[in-house]
Each structure stands twice: as structure tokens, then as C-alpha cells.
Design an enzyme around this catalytic site. Structure first.
Site, PDB file in Angstrom:
ATOM      1  N   GLY A   1     131.949-147.878 -25.313  1.00 45.57           N
ATOM      2  CA  GLY A   1     130.938-146.830 -26.022  1.00 45.57           C
ATOM      3  C   GLY A   1     129.402-147.812 -24.619  1.00 45.57           C
ATOM      4  O   GLY A   1     129.885-148.511 -25.206  1.00 45.57           O
TER       5      GLY A   1
ATOM      6  N   ASP B   1     125.884-148.262 -11.149  1.00 44.70           N
ATOM      7  CA  ASP B   1     126.091-147.351 -12.896  1.00 44.70           C
ATOM      8  C   ASP B   1     127.370-147.726 -13.184  1.00 44.70           C
ATOM      9  O   ASP B   1     127.764-147.306 -13.892  1.00 44.70           O
ATOM     10  CB  ASP B   1     126.052-145.716 -12.151  1.00 44.70           C
ATOM     11  CG  ASP B   1     124.695-145.123 -11.317  1.00 44.70           C
ATOM     12  OD1 ASP B   1     123.748-145.700 -12.046  1.00 44.70           O
ATOM     13  OD2 ASP B   1     124.890-144.421 -10.833  1.00 44.70           O
TER      14      ASP B   1
ATOM     15  N   ASN C   1     114.497-146.934  -6.891  1.00 47.15           N
ATOM     16  CA  ASN C   1     115.475-147.084  -7.368  1.00 47.15           C
ATOM     17  C   ASN C   1     116.665-146.598  -8.354  1.00 47.15           C
ATOM     18  O   ASN C   1     117.498-146.213  -8.835  1.00 47.15           O
ATOM     19  CB  ASN C   1     116.315-146.546  -6.168  1.00 47.15           C
ATOM     20  CG  ASN C   1     116.428-148.854  -5.989  1.00 47.15           C
ATOM     21  OD1 ASN C   1     116.180-149.637  -6.492  1.00 47.15           O
ATOM     22  ND2 ASN C   1     117.468-148.482  -4.088  1.00 47.15           N
TER      23      ASN C   1
ATOM     24  N   GLN D   1     121.820-152.077  -8.375  1.00 48.16           N
ATOM     25  CA  GLN D   1     123.211-150.996  -7.511  1.00 48.16           C
ATOM     26  C   GLN D   1     124.071-152.121  -7.337  1.00 48.16           C
ATOM     27  O   GLN D   1     124.809-152.404  -8.974  1.00 48.16           O
ATOM     28  CB  GLN D   1     122.185-151.053  -5.646  1.00 48.16           C
ATOM     29  CG  GLN D   1     121.221-150.056  -5.582  1.00 48.16           C
ATOM     30  CD  GLN D   1     120.097-150.558  -6.543  1.00 48.16           C
ATOM     31  OE1 GLN D   1     119.840-151.632  -5.540  1.00 48.16           O
ATOM     32  NE2 GLN D   1     119.021-149.619  -7.031  1.00 48.16           N
TER      33      GLN D   1
ATOM     34  N   GLY E   1     118.432-148.047 -12.073  1.00 50.71           N
ATOM     35  CA  GLY E   1     118.522-147.120 -13.915  1.00 50.71           C
ATOM     36  C   GLY E   1     118.873-148.234 -14.563  1.00 50.71           C
ATOM     37  O   GLY E   1     120.110-147.036 -14.375  1.00 50.71           O
ATOM     38  N   HIS E   2     119.115-148.762 -15.181  1.00 52.70           N
ATOM     39  CA  HIS E   2     119.649-149.161 -16.194  1.00 52.70           C
ATOM     40  C   HIS E   2     119.552-149.236 -17.985  1.00 52.70           C
ATOM     41  O   HIS E   2     118.258-149.275 -18.192  1.00 52.70           O
ATOM     42  CB  HIS E   2     119.106-150.826 -15.844  1.00 52.70           C
ATOM     43  CG  HIS E   2     119.701-151.713 -15.116  1.00 52.70           C
ATOM     44  ND1 HIS E   2     119.506-152.853 -14.146  1.00 52.70           N
ATOM     45  CD2 HIS E   2     120.605-151.391 -13.719  1.00 52.70           C
ATOM     46  CE1 HIS E   2     119.560-153.421 -13.664  1.00 52.70           C
ATOM     47  NE2 HIS E   2     120.704-151.865 -13.080  1.00 52.70           N
ATOM     48  N   THR E   3     120.987-148.486 -18.150  1.00 48.71           N
ATOM     49  CA  THR E   3     120.459-147.330 -19.397  1.00 48.71           C
ATOM     50  C   THR E   3     120.854-148.430 -19.683  1.00 48.71           C
ATOM     51  O   THR E   3     122.111-149.356 -20.083  1.00 48.71           O
ATOM     52  CB  THR E   3     120.767-146.619 -19.368  1.00 48.71           C
ATOM     53  OG1 THR E   3     121.071-146.052 -18.697  1.00 48.71           O
ATOM     54  CG2 THR E   3     121.781-145.595 -20.987  1.00 48.71           C
TER      55      THR E   3
ATOM     56  N   GLY F   1     127.644-149.675 -15.799  1.00 50.28           N
ATOM     57  CA  GLY F   1     126.727-150.559 -17.230  1.00 50.28           C
ATOM     58  C   GLY F   1     126.480-151.576 -17.020  1.00 50.28           C
ATOM     59  O   GLY F   1     126.612-152.406 -18.026  1.00 50.28           O
ATOM     60  N   LYS F   2     126.311-151.978 -15.750  1.00 49.24           N
ATOM     61  CA  LYS F   2     125.475-153.460 -16.102  1.00 49.24           C
ATOM     62  C   LYS F   2     124.356-153.727 -17.127  1.00 49.24           C
ATOM     63  O   LYS F   2     124.334-155.064 -17.393  1.00 49.24           O
ATOM     64  CB  LYS F   2     124.808-153.435 -14.056  1.00 49.24           C
ATOM     65  CG  LYS F   2     125.356-153.995 -13.272  1.00 49.24           C
ATOM     66  CD  LYS F   2     124.834-154.474 -12.080  1.00 49.24           C
ATOM     67  CE  LYS F   2     123.856-153.131 -11.319  1.00 49.24           C
ATOM     68  NZ  LYS F   2     124.649-151.221 -11.176  1.00 49.24           N
TER      69      LYS F   2
ATOM     70  N   THR G   1     116.735-142.138  -3.405  1.00 49.41           N
ATOM     71  CA  THR G   1     116.561-141.670  -4.848  1.00 49.41           C
ATOM     72  C   THR G   1     115.300-141.541  -4.613  1.00 49.41           C
ATOM     73  O   THR G   1     114.915-141.096  -4.903  1.00 49.41           O
ATOM     74  CB  THR G   1     116.660-142.858  -5.366  1.00 49.41           C
ATOM     75  OG1 THR G   1     115.811-144.094  -4.597  1.00 49.41           O
ATOM     76  CG2 THR G   1     117.655-143.587  -5.653  1.00 49.41           C
TER      77      THR G   1
HETATM   78  P1  IMP Z   1     118.400-145.870  -1.783  1.00 47.69           P
HETATM   79  O1  IMP Z   1     118.126-147.422  -2.707  1.00 47.69           O
HETATM   80  O2  IMP Z   1     116.686-144.950  -2.909  1.00 47.69           O
HETATM   81  O3  IMP Z   1     117.061-145.994  -0.233  1.00 47.69           O
HETATM   82  O4  IMP Z   1     119.500-144.956  -2.043  1.00 47.69           O
HETATM   83  C1  IMP Z   1     120.072-145.431  -0.926  1.00 47.69           C
HETATM   84  C2  IMP Z   1     121.540-145.404  -1.516  1.00 47.69           C
HETATM   85  O5  IMP Z   1     121.698-146.124  -2.535  1.00 47.69           O
HETATM   86  C3  IMP Z   1     121.685-143.819  -1.990  1.00 47.69           C
HETATM   87  O6  IMP Z   1     123.339-143.504  -2.323  1.00 47.69           O
HETATM   88  C4  IMP Z   1     121.421-143.753  -3.810  1.00 47.69           C
HETATM   89  O7  IMP Z   1     122.175-143.120  -4.004  1.00 47.69           O
HETATM   90  C5  IMP Z   1     122.448-144.892  -4.105  1.00 47.69           C
HETATM   91  N1  IMP Z   1     121.509-145.984  -4.921  1.00 47.69           N
HETATM   92  C6  IMP Z   1     120.670-146.108  -4.885  1.00 47.69           C
HETATM   93  N2  IMP Z   1     120.257-147.132  -5.810  1.00 47.69           N
HETATM   94  C7  IMP Z   1     121.343-146.742  -7.086  1.00 47.69           C
HETATM   95  C8  IMP Z   1     121.232-146.463  -8.226  1.00 47.69           C
HETATM   96  O8  IMP Z   1     120.925-147.701  -9.152  1.00 47.69           O
HETATM   97  N3  IMP Z   1     122.748-146.701  -8.564  1.00 47.69           N
HETATM   98  C9  IMP Z   1     123.570-145.543  -7.694  1.00 47.69           C
HETATM   99  N4  IMP Z   1     123.246-145.565  -6.773  1.00 47.69           N
HETATM  100  C10 IMP Z   1     122.477-145.813  -5.737  1.00 47.69           C
END
Ligand code: IMP
Length: 441
Positions: free
Chosen positions: A415, A13, A38, A224, A40-42, A15-16, A129
């Protein structure tokens, strides 16, 4: 033409999505190499906000080719939904999306196993997630996974699915006391997905090789981040893929000799979602203020993110593991109202000061951050586009971040939108893509 990896340096998270969006007009291809939905790129374009989960952020630029590499795990239902929602918003997705034949498929039993396993772990749960990413990668490593190409061969798909389901249903029923799945229902829905996705499934390693031969420039979009990497992160509180720059090689089939640089993305502070160690974590009013100003809620799950000060021990580690050439620092403006901004310079562990990130759980659990206090700038930096227009104390903060991490900054984001960006002089980013400057302003 340079081929560059963009990688998260903290716990995700950072800000990639915005950084990739700024660079994309200067490359021909953007490829995702790890993780799944898993992520989420905003990305904010004008007044429109897009949250991308599996599709590379490059899709928002017409003409950019987008690749989902073999290191990604694909939930076909969720991918199709994402594709349809982009198309409804006018984004082109016809001949510009390519999905690796070798990417593994998230099956309905994967999220079920993910959630059941988390429930069983109790206090030691990872805080996943719940998208089934870990169980899908576990099947890949166990060599029982189903790949995108398998979906296109009904006989082979049925054979693999039946073999898997016998085991998965037993696991769900007997170990987790959870509902089971029917082979027929999964087969029907996944064959429908396969029909839908067939035109996009291809040998992406071969395509990437040909494109690079013909002079195309490729951006590897990390998902991630370093501290969530399966090997190099805060194991076991990690995701199940190779999120670091090395993953760009195995997750796409592009050899390391064809990659020219690595850009790390870091927030001006630190956040983490899910469980696990976080040495500079804050609780109380400062954490709440950062969370509110930075809108620190998960893009995939909506969970409030844990917030803390910038940790240069983590950044130095990310610089070493990824071979960072440069860092893009995001969300500087979130700190505008802090009277004092703290930076962690080392960890106190028993009678020692550690300046290298400890890789084992036991040491990490016992560390205390050592801080340097920097006087806050207490004036707005939102939307500033020139370094010279920043308050002197904010410039001092940036200098200190560079000194402590040992990596030059290339960009500071002030921003959410593209042009809320300061480009730093003489940075590797401007050497790789000299026209970034003219396209931003
Ligand atoms: P998983 O990837 O759903 O197995 O989660 C494993 C860990 O990675 C957890 O702590 C999640 O909150 C974290 N995680 C997975 N994807 C993201 C992401 O895009 N941003 C931040 N943390 C993430």
C-alpha cells in the site's frame, strides 16, 4: 554507518519514494545523484500526499540533510516552486538543503529544444517529459553548460549565456522553426533565482566527504531507473543521465569505496512511460485493470503508463548492472484480482531462448517473452504487514520472483503509506538498518 544506494530496476515509477521514506529515519543524509525535475517521487505520509521532483524524498523527515548532487540538472524556477510549496505545507527547508555548485542548470531554451526535437523525430520520438533534461545534459557533455556556481558570478553567467544563446536561438529559428529567447529576460529571471538559491549552493562533494568521515550514514536516492540509464538502458529510448548505481559515484563525488550496498526497487509487475521497447507489455483488459488499480499515470506528466507482467530478464540485468544486494518489491496488492499472474522467464529470439537482456535495439525489437503462469491469489493483500499473513499463492509468487532474479527480497510494499510494508527476515536491509523494524510498527 552504512551508505546505501536505492535504485530503480525497471523503467521508473517503481515506488522508490516510499522505500526511501521508510529508510530515511535511519540515515543522516539523502542525496539525489541523477536526473532532474523529470522525476516524480510520490510519498504518502498519513493523509498527505507529496510529489517531489528535484528535492530528495528525505526532506519529509525533520533533521535529515538533503543534497542535490552534481549529477542532477536543476531547473531553478521549478525547484523554487517546489521549495515554496513544501514550506507552505509546513516542511522545514532552512539549513537542511544543499545544492551542488557543479550541478548543471536547465535554461529556458532546454525545454524548448526538447519539445522541438521530439516533434521533429515523429514516430521515433523518445516520449520525453519535455522538461529540457536531455538538452541540458547535452550541453554538459559539450562543455557549454551553465552550472549552479556560474549563476552566482553575474559577469561569467552573462558571458556564458550570451555565447550559448547565439547558437540556441539559431537552432530554434533555423532548424526547428520555433520561437527564440531574449538574453535580457533570461538574465533577469535567472539572477533573481540565483539570489533566492544562493544560500543553498555549496561544495556538496566536500560536505558529503566530511559527513561520512564523521560517521554519518548517507542514502543515495536514484531517479528514473536502470532501463532508462543513458549507457545501460534501452538506448535511445532512455533518459540522459546515469541512473544506475554507478551514477551515485559520479553524481555526488562520493567514491565507490565508501558505498556499502545497493537496494533495487521493483514493482510486482512492469510499467513504462514514453516510447521504446517493452517486451512484456500488455494491451486490453488486463493492462487496463492494472493501470486502474495501480493508478498508473505519470507523476510528472499525468500520462497513462504502459503496463505489463513482471520481467525477470530485466531484473537479472538490473541485478548485474547495479550489483543489487536486495530488492524491495512494491505494489503487490495491485495483482490481487488476477486469476493468473504471469512472470517472464526468458525471451524467444529466432530459434534461441535468451536469459540475458539483449543490449542492442535490433535483437530487442525481435524478442517474444516466454512466460511462466502462476495461479493468482484472488484475495486482498492491501495493508498486510507480515509475510505469514499473505495468501499462500502470493507467497509462492514472491518466492518465484526471488528464485528467478537471484536476489533476496528485503521488503514488500502492500500500500502507499509507510506502514503498509512487509519486512523480510534476515535481509540486507535489516542488517544495514536493524531499527527499521521498530520504526515501522
Ligand atoms: P526525459 O528524461 O524527459 O528526457 O525522458 C526520457 C525518457 O525517460 C522518456 O521515456 C520518459 O518518459 C522517461 N522518464 C523520465 N523521467 C521518468 C520518471 O521519473 N519515471 C518514468 N519515466 C521517466
Amino acid at each position: 554507518m552504512p551508505n546505501i544506494v536505492v535504485v530503480g530496476t525497471q523503467w521508473g515509477d517503481e515506488g522508490k519514494g516510499k522505500v526511501v521514506d521508510v529508510i530515511t529515519p535511519h540515515v543522516n543524509v539523502v542525496v539525489r545523484y541523477s536526473g532532474g525535475n523529470n522525476a516524480g517521487h510520490t510519498v504518502v505520509v498519513g493523509r498527505e500526499k507529496y510529489v517531489l521532483h528535484s528535492i530528495p524524498s528525505g526532506v519529509l523527515h525533520p533533521g535529515c540533510r538533503c543534497v542535490i548532487g552534481c549529477g542532477v540538472v536543476v531547473d531553478p524556477g521549478s525547484l523554487i516552486e517546489e521549495m515554496e510549496s513544501l514550506v507552505r505545507r509546513g516542511v522545514t527547508l532552512d539549513s537542511n538543503l544543499f545544492i551542488s555548485k557543479n550541478a548543471h542548470v536547465i535554461m529556458p531554451y532546454h525545454p524548448a529544444l526538447d519539445r522541438a526535437s521530439e516533434a521533429k523525430l515523429g514516430a521515433r520520438r523518445i516520449g520525453t517529459t519535455g522538461k529540457g533534461v536531455g538538452p541540458a545534459y547535452a550541453d554538459k557533455a559539450a562543455r557549454v553548460g551553465i552550472r549552479m556556481a556560474d549563476l552566482l558570478d553575474e559577469r561569467l553567467f552573462r558571458e556564458k549565456l550570451e555565447a550559448n544563446m547565439a547558437q540556441k536561438n539559431r537552432l530554434l529559428r533555423e532548424i526547428y522553426d520555433a520561437p527564440t529567447f531574449s538574453v535580457g529576460e533570461i538574465l533577469n529571471s535567472y539572477l533573481r533565482y540565483a539570489g533566492w538559491l544562493a544560500p543553498y549552493i555549496t561544495d556538496t562533494a566536500l560536505l558529503l566527504s566530511r559527513w561520512i568521515d564523521s560517521g554519518y550514514s548517507v542514502l543515495f536516492e536514484g531517479a528514473q531507473a536502470t532501463m532508462l540509464d543513458l549507457d545501460h538502458g534501452t538506448y535511445p529510448y532512455v533518459t540522459s543521465s546515469s541512473t544506475t548505481a554507478g551514477g551515485a559515484v559520479t553524481g555526488t563525488g562520493v567514491p565507490p569505496t565508501r558505498i556499502h550496498g545497493v537496494l533495487g526497487v521493483a514493482k510486482a509487475y512492469t510499467t513504462r512511460v514514453g516510447g521504446g521497447p517493452f517486451p512484456t507489455e500488455l494491451t486490453g483488459p488486463i493492462a487496463e485493470a492494472i493501470r486502474a488499480r495501480g493508478n498508473e499515470y505519470g507523476a510528472t506528466t499525468g500520462r497513462p503508463r504502459r503496463c505489463g507482467w513482471f520481467d525477470s530478464v530485466v531484473l537479472r540485468y538490473a541485478a548485474r548492472i547495479n550489483g543489487l544486494d536486495t530488492v524491495a518489491l512494491t505494489k503487490l496488492d495491485v495483482l490481487d484480482q488476477c486469476e493468473t499472474v504471469r512472470v517472464c522467464t526468458g525471451y524467444r529470439y529466432q530459434n534461441e531462448i535468451l536469459t540475458d537482456f539483449p543490449e542492442d535495439e535490433t535483437t530487442l525489437a525481435g524478442v517474444e517473452p516466454v512466460y511462466e503462469d502462476i495461479s493468482g491469489w484472488m484475495s486482498p493483500t492491501s495493508g498486510v504487514t507480515l509475510e505469514a499473513d499473505l495468501p499462500a499463492k502470493a507467497r509462492r509468487y514472491l518466492e518465484r520472483v526471488e528464485e528467478l532474479t537471484g536476489v533476496p527480497l528485503c521488503l514488500v510494499s502492500t500500500g502507499a503509506v509507510r506502514h503498509d510494508t512487509i519486512l523480510c527476515e534476515d535481509s540486507p536491509l535489516l542488517r544495514w538498518f536493524p531499527s527499521v523494524r521498530s520504526s515501522l510498527f
